[in-house]
Motif scaffolding. Structure first.
Motif, PDB file in Angstrom:
ATOM      1  N   GLN A  72       0.849  -1.193   0.000  1.00  0.00           N
ATOM      2  CA  GLN A  72       0.000   0.000   0.000  1.00  0.00           C
ATOM      3  C   GLN A  72       0.884   1.242   0.000  1.00  0.00           C
ATOM      4  OE1 GLN A  72      -2.484   1.448   3.513  1.00  0.00           O
ATOM      5  NE2 GLN A  72      -3.988   0.383   2.222  1.00  0.00           N
ATOM      6  N   PHE A  73       0.565   2.153  -0.913  1.00  0.00           N
ATOM      7  CA  PHE A  73       1.284   3.413  -1.035  1.00  0.00           C
ATOM      8  C   PHE A  73       0.280   4.537  -0.885  1.00  0.00           C
ATOM      9  CE2 PHE A  73       3.494   0.202  -3.498  1.00  0.00           C
ATOM     10  CZ  PHE A  73       4.800   0.348  -3.063  1.00  0.00           C
ATOM     11  N   GLY A  74       0.699   5.655  -0.304  1.00  0.00           N
ATOM     12  CA  GLY A  74      -0.230   6.754  -0.107  1.00  0.00           C
ATOM     13  C   GLY A  74       0.426   8.102  -0.269  1.00  0.00           C
ATOM     14  N   SER A  75      -0.421   9.080  -0.557  1.00  0.00           N
ATOM     15  CA  SER A  75       0.001  10.475  -0.636  1.00  0.00           C
ATOM     16  C   SER A  75      -1.137  11.309  -0.046  1.00  0.00           C
ATOM     17  CB  SER A  75       0.250  10.881  -2.097  1.00  0.00           C
ATOM     18  OG  SER A  75      -0.977  10.978  -2.802  1.00  0.00           O
ATOM     19  N   ALA A  76      -1.001  12.611  -0.096  1.00  0.00           N
ATOM     20  CA  ALA A  76      -2.069  13.492   0.383  1.00  0.00           C
ATOM     21  C   ALA A  76      -3.312  13.374  -0.493  1.00  0.00           C
ATOM     22  CB  ALA A  76      -1.574  14.941   0.405  1.00  0.00           C
ATOM     23  N   ILE A  77      -3.165  12.850  -1.703  1.00  0.00           N
ATOM     24  CA  ILE A  77      -4.274  12.772  -2.648  1.00  0.00           C
ATOM     25  C   ILE A  77      -4.982  11.423  -2.618  1.00  0.00           C
ATOM     26  CG2 ILE A  77      -4.864  12.837  -5.112  1.00  0.00           C
ATOM     27  CD1 ILE A  77      -2.571  14.883  -5.401  1.00  0.00           C
ATOM     28  N   CYS A  78      -4.226  10.333  -2.582  1.00  0.00           N
ATOM     29  CA  CYS A  78      -4.862   9.022  -2.724  1.00  0.00           C
ATOM     30  C   CYS A  78      -4.051   7.910  -2.078  1.00  0.00           C
ATOM     31  CB  CYS A  78      -5.090   8.705  -4.198  1.00  0.00           C
ATOM     32  SG  CYS A  78      -3.561   8.524  -5.143  1.00  0.00           S
ATOM     33  N   VAL A  79      -4.679   6.744  -2.041  1.00  0.00           N
ATOM     34  CA  VAL A  79      -4.061   5.519  -1.541  1.00  0.00           C
ATOM     35  C   VAL A  79      -4.157   4.478  -2.644  1.00  0.00           C
ATOM     36  CG1 VAL A  79      -4.209   3.687   0.185  1.00  0.00           C
ATOM     37  CG2 VAL A  79      -4.741   6.046   0.827  1.00  0.00           C
ATOM     38  N   LEU A  80      -3.080   3.742  -2.851  1.00  0.00           N
ATOM     39  CA  LEU A  80      -3.037   2.703  -3.868  1.00  0.00           C
ATOM     40  C   LEU A  80      -2.665   1.385  -3.208  1.00  0.00           C
ATOM     41  CD1 LEU A  80      -1.581   2.781  -7.380  1.00  0.00           C
ATOM     42  CD2 LEU A  80      -0.660   1.112  -5.793  1.00  0.00           C
ATOM     43  N   ASP A  81      -3.455   0.357  -3.456  1.00  0.00           N
ATOM     44  CA  ASP A  81      -3.143  -0.996  -3.017  1.00  0.00           C
ATOM     45  C   ASP A  81      -2.730  -1.786  -4.248  1.00  0.00           C
ATOM     46  OD1 ASP A  81      -3.931  -0.543  -0.333  1.00  0.00           O
ATOM     47  OD2 ASP A  81      -6.015  -0.906  -0.856  1.00  0.00           O
ATOM     48  N   ALA A  82      -1.511  -2.295  -4.237  1.00  0.00           N
ATOM     49  CA  ALA A  82      -1.006  -3.114  -5.341  1.00  0.00           C
ATOM     50  C   ALA A  82      -0.968  -4.561  -4.871  1.00  0.00           C
ATOM     51  CB  ALA A  82       0.390  -2.656  -5.746  1.00  0.00           C
ATOM     52  N   TYR A  83      -1.605  -5.444  -5.632  1.00  0.00           N
ATOM     53  CA  TYR A  83      -1.671  -6.863  -5.286  1.00  0.00           C
ATOM     54  C   TYR A  83      -0.721  -7.637  -6.193  1.00  0.00           C
ATOM     55  CZ  TYR A  83      -5.711  -5.390  -2.638  1.00  0.00           C
ATOM     56  OH  TYR A  83      -6.541  -4.757  -1.731  1.00  0.00           O
ATOM     57  N   LEU A  84       0.251  -8.278  -5.572  1.00  0.00           N
ATOM     58  CA  LEU A  84       1.278  -9.017  -6.304  1.00  0.00           C
ATOM     59  C   LEU A  84       1.079 -10.510  -6.104  1.00  0.00           C
ATOM     60  CD1 LEU A  84       2.614  -6.270  -4.915  1.00  0.00           C
ATOM     61  CD2 LEU A  84       4.603  -7.085  -6.134  1.00  0.00           C
ATOM     62  N   TYR A  85       1.197 -11.248  -7.187  1.00  0.00           N
ATOM     63  CA  TYR A  85       1.073 -12.703  -7.162  1.00  0.00           C
ATOM     64  C   TYR A  85       2.173 -13.302  -8.028  1.00  0.00           C
ATOM     65  CZ  TYR A  85      -3.550 -11.748  -5.305  1.00  0.00           C
ATOM     66  OH  TYR A  85      -4.583 -11.290  -4.521  1.00  0.00           O
ATOM     67  N   PRO A  86       2.645 -14.498  -7.655  1.00  0.00           N
ATOM     68  CA  PRO A  86       3.650 -15.158  -8.500  1.00  0.00           C
ATOM     69  C   PRO A  86       3.020 -15.595  -9.819  1.00  0.00           C
ATOM     70  CG  PRO A  86       3.009 -16.594  -6.679  1.00  0.00           C
ATOM     71  CD  PRO A  86       2.311 -15.285  -6.472  1.00  0.00           C
ATOM     72  N   PRO A  87       3.856 -15.860 -10.813  1.00  0.00           N
ATOM     73  CA  PRO A  87       3.315 -16.343 -12.095  1.00  0.00           C
ATOM     74  C   PRO A  87       2.514 -17.627 -11.885  1.00  0.00           C
ATOM     75  CG  PRO A  87       5.666 -15.892 -12.266  1.00  0.00           C
ATOM     76  CD  PRO A  87       5.310 -15.759 -10.823  1.00  0.00           C
ATOM     77  N   ASP A  88       1.705 -17.990 -12.858  1.00  0.00           N
ATOM     78  CA  ASP A  88       0.923 -19.221 -12.768  1.00  0.00           C
ATOM     79  C   ASP A  88       1.845 -20.372 -12.396  1.00  0.00           C
ATOM     80  OD1 ASP A  88      -1.360 -17.867 -13.455  1.00  0.00           O
ATOM     81  OD2 ASP A  88      -1.163 -18.288 -15.591  1.00  0.00           O
ATOM     82  N   GLY A  89       1.388 -21.212 -11.509  1.00  0.00           N
ATOM     83  CA  GLY A  89       2.212 -22.308 -11.025  1.00  0.00           C
ATOM     84  C   GLY A  89       2.823 -21.997  -9.674  1.00  0.00           C
ATOM     85  N   GLY A  90       2.776 -20.726  -9.253  1.00  0.00           N
ATOM     86  CA  GLY A  90       3.247 -20.361  -7.923  1.00  0.00           C
ATOM     87  C   GLY A  90       4.742 -20.201  -7.768  1.00  0.00           C
ATOM     88  N   HIS A  91       5.507 -20.270  -8.855  1.00  0.00           N
ATOM     89  CA  HIS A  91       6.961 -20.128  -8.752  1.00  0.00           C
ATOM     90  C   HIS A  91       7.375 -18.857  -9.474  1.00  0.00           C
ATOM     91  CE1 HIS A  91       6.395 -24.059  -7.356  1.00  0.00           C
ATOM     92  NE2 HIS A  91       7.014 -24.770  -8.271  1.00  0.00           N
ATOM     93  N   GLY A  92       8.395 -18.211  -8.971  1.00  0.00           N
ATOM     94  CA  GLY A  92       8.903 -17.015  -9.622  1.00  0.00           C
ATOM     95  C   GLY A  92       8.578 -15.760  -8.827  1.00  0.00           C
ATOM     96  N   GLN A  93       9.061 -14.654  -9.331  1.00  0.00           N
ATOM     97  CA  GLN A  93       8.926 -13.350  -8.689  1.00  0.00           C
ATOM     98  C   GLN A  93       7.477 -12.854  -8.768  1.00  0.00           C
ATOM     99  OE1 GLN A  93      11.312 -11.812  -7.075  1.00  0.00           O
ATOM    100  NE2 GLN A  93      10.290  -9.899  -6.681  1.00  0.00           N
ATOM    101  N   PRO A  94       6.838 -12.543  -7.622  1.00  0.00           N
ATOM    102  CA  PRO A  94       5.479 -11.988  -7.661  1.00  0.00           C
ATOM    103  C   PRO A  94       5.469 -10.615  -8.335  1.00  0.00           C
ATOM    104  CG  PRO A  94       6.020 -12.775  -5.450  1.00  0.00           C
ATOM    105  CD  PRO A  94       7.287 -12.782  -6.245  1.00  0.00           C
ATOM    106  N   THR A  95       4.458 -10.384  -9.128  1.00  0.00           N
ATOM    107  CA  THR A  95       4.308  -9.102  -9.816  1.00  0.00           C
ATOM    108  C   THR A  95       2.879  -8.601  -9.643  1.00  0.00           C
ATOM    109  OG1 THR A  95       3.758 -10.199 -11.899  1.00  0.00           O
ATOM    110  CG2 THR A  95       6.081  -9.605 -11.557  1.00  0.00           C
TER     111      THR A  95
END
Length: 125
Positions: A72-95
């Motif tokens: 979660q990132f925020g500023s005086a204007i807004c809040v952003l929630d970024a949801y990261l998941y690994p590639p299909d199969g569950g292996h690798g760097q979440p994006t």
């Protein structure tokens, strides 16, 4: 006894036919599926946690649940929630697979506008 039951049933049927202020139930339609455009989100979608931190700075929240991670990132204007998941199969760097945005008071804000506001607030373009 049979006459009493018949009379009660007849009374119920007649009461059901009255033209009182009974409003018939509406046929409920499921809400239309909301689709989200990724236009203007190229800086965020598909990025990993390190790339997000370089873009927005340190997150104000970092939550991991199962395979998913929310930054979660925020500023005086807004809040952003970024949801990261690994590639299909569950292996690798979440994006980043999905983002949610809102104004500080909880009101909706365009996702691309929030990305731009957060980028600008960190002095990055």
């Amino acid at each position: 006894m049979k006459g009493i039951i018949t009379a009660c049933c007849a009374g119920i049927l007649v009461a059901g036919c009255s033209s009182g202020n009974i409003i018939p139930p509406r046929a409920e339609q499921p809400p239309p599926r909301q689709t989200y455009s990724t236009a203007g989100l190229e800086r965020v979608m598909g990025k990993d946690a390190d790339q997000l931190e370089r873009l927005f700075g340190r997150p104000i929240a970092d939550v991991t649940e199962g395979y998913g991670r929310k930054l979660q990132f925020g500023s005086a204007i807004c809040v952003l929630d970024a949801y990261l998941y690994p590639p299909d199969g569950g292996h690798g760097q979440p994006t980043v697979r999905y983002i949610d945005t809102r104004q500080r008071d909880g009101s909706p804000i365009d996702r691309a506008s929030c990305v731009a506001a957060l980028t600008h607030s960190k002095g990055r373009r």
